[in-house]
Design a protein around this motif. Sequence first.
Motif, PDB file in Angstrom:
ATOM      1  N   SER A 103       0.838  -1.198   0.000  1.00  0.00           N
ATOM      2  CA  SER A 103       0.000   0.000   0.000  1.00  0.00           C
ATOM      3  C   SER A 103       0.874   1.249   0.000  1.00  0.00           C
ATOM      4  O   SER A 103       1.727   1.428   0.873  1.00  0.00           O
ATOM      5  CB  SER A 103      -0.903   0.020   1.235  1.00  0.00           C
ATOM      6  N   GLY A 143       1.457   6.319   2.623  1.00  0.00           N
ATOM      7  CA  GLY A 143       1.132   4.938   2.930  1.00  0.00           C
ATOM      8  C   GLY A 143       2.139   4.242   3.822  1.00  0.00           C
ATOM      9  O   GLY A 143       3.141   4.829   4.256  1.00  0.00           O
ATOM     10  N   ILE A 176      -3.426  -0.006   6.398  1.00  0.00           N
ATOM     11  CA  ILE A 176      -3.247  -1.105   5.452  1.00  0.00           C
ATOM     12  C   ILE A 176      -1.769  -1.250   5.119  1.00  0.00           C
ATOM     13  O   ILE A 176      -1.096  -0.275   4.783  1.00  0.00           O
ATOM     14  CB  ILE A 176      -4.051  -0.863   4.167  1.00  0.00           C
ATOM     15  N   GLY A 184      -2.433  -5.231  -0.041  1.00  0.00           N
ATOM     16  CA  GLY A 184      -3.753  -5.582  -0.535  1.00  0.00           C
ATOM     17  C   GLY A 184      -3.653  -6.485  -1.754  1.00  0.00           C
ATOM     18  O   GLY A 184      -2.575  -6.677  -2.322  1.00  0.00           O
ATOM     19  N   ASN A 201      -2.954   1.887  -4.473  1.00  0.00           N
ATOM     20  CA  ASN A 201      -3.297   2.993  -3.571  1.00  0.00           C
ATOM     21  C   ASN A 201      -4.782   2.985  -3.252  1.00  0.00           C
ATOM     22  O   ASN A 201      -5.579   2.298  -3.898  1.00  0.00           O
ATOM     23  CB  ASN A 201      -2.821   4.352  -4.102  1.00  0.00           C
ATOM     24  N   THR A 202      -5.139   3.730  -2.207  1.00  0.00           N
ATOM     25  CA  THR A 202      -6.511   3.698  -1.677  1.00  0.00           C
ATOM     26  C   THR A 202      -7.269   4.960  -2.071  1.00  0.00           C
ATOM     27  O   THR A 202      -7.868   5.632  -1.242  1.00  0.00           O
ATOM     28  CB  THR A 202      -6.493   3.530  -0.149  1.00  0.00           C
ATOM     29  N   ALA A 220      -6.831  -1.650  -5.485  1.00  0.00           N
ATOM     30  CA  ALA A 220      -6.814  -3.073  -5.155  1.00  0.00           C
ATOM     31  C   ALA A 220      -7.906  -3.775  -5.964  1.00  0.00           C
ATOM     32  O   ALA A 220      -8.909  -3.165  -6.337  1.00  0.00           O
ATOM     33  CB  ALA A 220      -7.056  -3.265  -3.660  1.00  0.00           C
ATOM     34  N   ILE A 234      -7.318  -7.452   2.516  1.00  0.00           N
ATOM     35  CA  ILE A 234      -6.244  -6.523   2.846  1.00  0.00           C
ATOM     36  C   ILE A 234      -5.493  -7.065   4.062  1.00  0.00           C
ATOM     37  O   ILE A 234      -6.072  -7.746   4.914  1.00  0.00           O
ATOM     38  CB  ILE A 234      -6.757  -5.101   3.143  1.00  0.00           C
ATOM     39  N   GLY A 294      -5.573   3.834   4.312  1.00  0.00           N
ATOM     40  CA  GLY A 294      -4.341   3.837   3.534  1.00  0.00           C
ATOM     41  C   GLY A 294      -3.255   4.721   4.097  1.00  0.00           C
ATOM     42  O   GLY A 294      -2.077   4.528   3.794  1.00  0.00           O
TER      43      GLY A 294
END
Length: 400
Positions: free
Chosen positions: A174, A207, A228, A231, A305-306, A328, A338, A388
């Motif tokens: 992440s 992250g 996280i 993932g 990335n989130t 993800a 995750i 994240g």
Amino acid sequence: MAQSRNRNHGFTLVELLVVIAIIGVLVGLLLPAVQAAREAARRMSCSNNFKQIGLAVHNYHSAYKAMPTHGSGTDDGSDSLFNSYWYQQSDAYNCKMLSVFVGLTPFFEQQGLWDQISNPMDYDSDGVIDFPSMGPSNEEVNYAPWSTEIPMLRCPSDPGVGLPALGRTNYAVSLGDAGFELQFGNLSVWLHPEAEQSAQSNASHRGAFVLHRQLKFRDVIDGLSNTICMGEILTDLGDNDVRTMPLNSSGGANPIENPSHCRELGFIDPERPGFWGPAAPARAADTNTRGARWASAWNPFTAFNTILPPNREFCTSTNWANAEVFPAASRHQGGVHILLCDGSVQFVTDSIEAGNSNNPVVRRAADGGTANYLPGNPSPYGLWGALGTRAGREVIDQAL
């Protein structure tokens, strides 16, 4: 007294057809249940893989007092970083683009593979060393470790196999909730420690992992159970899946200003919304797809990335390497696994609260940023984005 004759009675054709029909109906009813049971088993196996990877990360941290570096390795020893980093290819060094999984191999039962990587290799047995310890850059097909399929890094639900990918992976680190200059990572800070570029780069590195920078658990200020670590991602099957292949740069996407831009350009097939349609610009090279090289630290291969919620489209504005928005994704129904930094594994649904998916990506105002996405602010991408960030100080008040 008359004796009765025994008569053998067989099944009539009608009776046989009825029995066959009943069997067909039962098979039809049972098949979905069998398939669901198989997928449940595959999903559990995938979760177990992740738990083992989480344990490996913690054992690594116990041994070295830090997490493994994403973007480690060897270079040419010159003073010019761009001569040996990032986009170069070499058989003499790996350009410091090894993924975290290379360093983790001894910690998830791959000591034999680590021994190959950490020692020089004469792959053609002619008495001449062909590759140095820690290997060449990651596209070298003659270097066996880079094309090795590691069962621990594969989700059983993903059927992707073989070329044009090398050793595939379904797990990725992440990089947080930002998408600006992530392809440089800490390289920008090294090159220009006093420059605005360095500050811009640092601002987007929110992250648990940062390319070319080693972090410790103590850097995860939000808490290991609220951040996280890794993932799931998919590997490409050559089928124009929006989750594994980005648009060509000629598509005109600008995910920096709008992460959902690739969806809004109209290139997704309306009849098959999980795939790019026939009007989409030409695909990038097949080797540059999601999860194609487990040993490489390139973002499309081993990072996510989130910004957009799970199973959304892979979107980039210039080329596959920049990869500003790379969510993800998995082949499990309805979500992804995750791995949190505390080593626990959770299943997150596609419908997780993810804020405003049209909000520009987090970056400094010097690059055109405005107050609604400046560094230091809470993630604009809701609970998903907050999970994240390692030091966003957001309060996680929802169960996953």
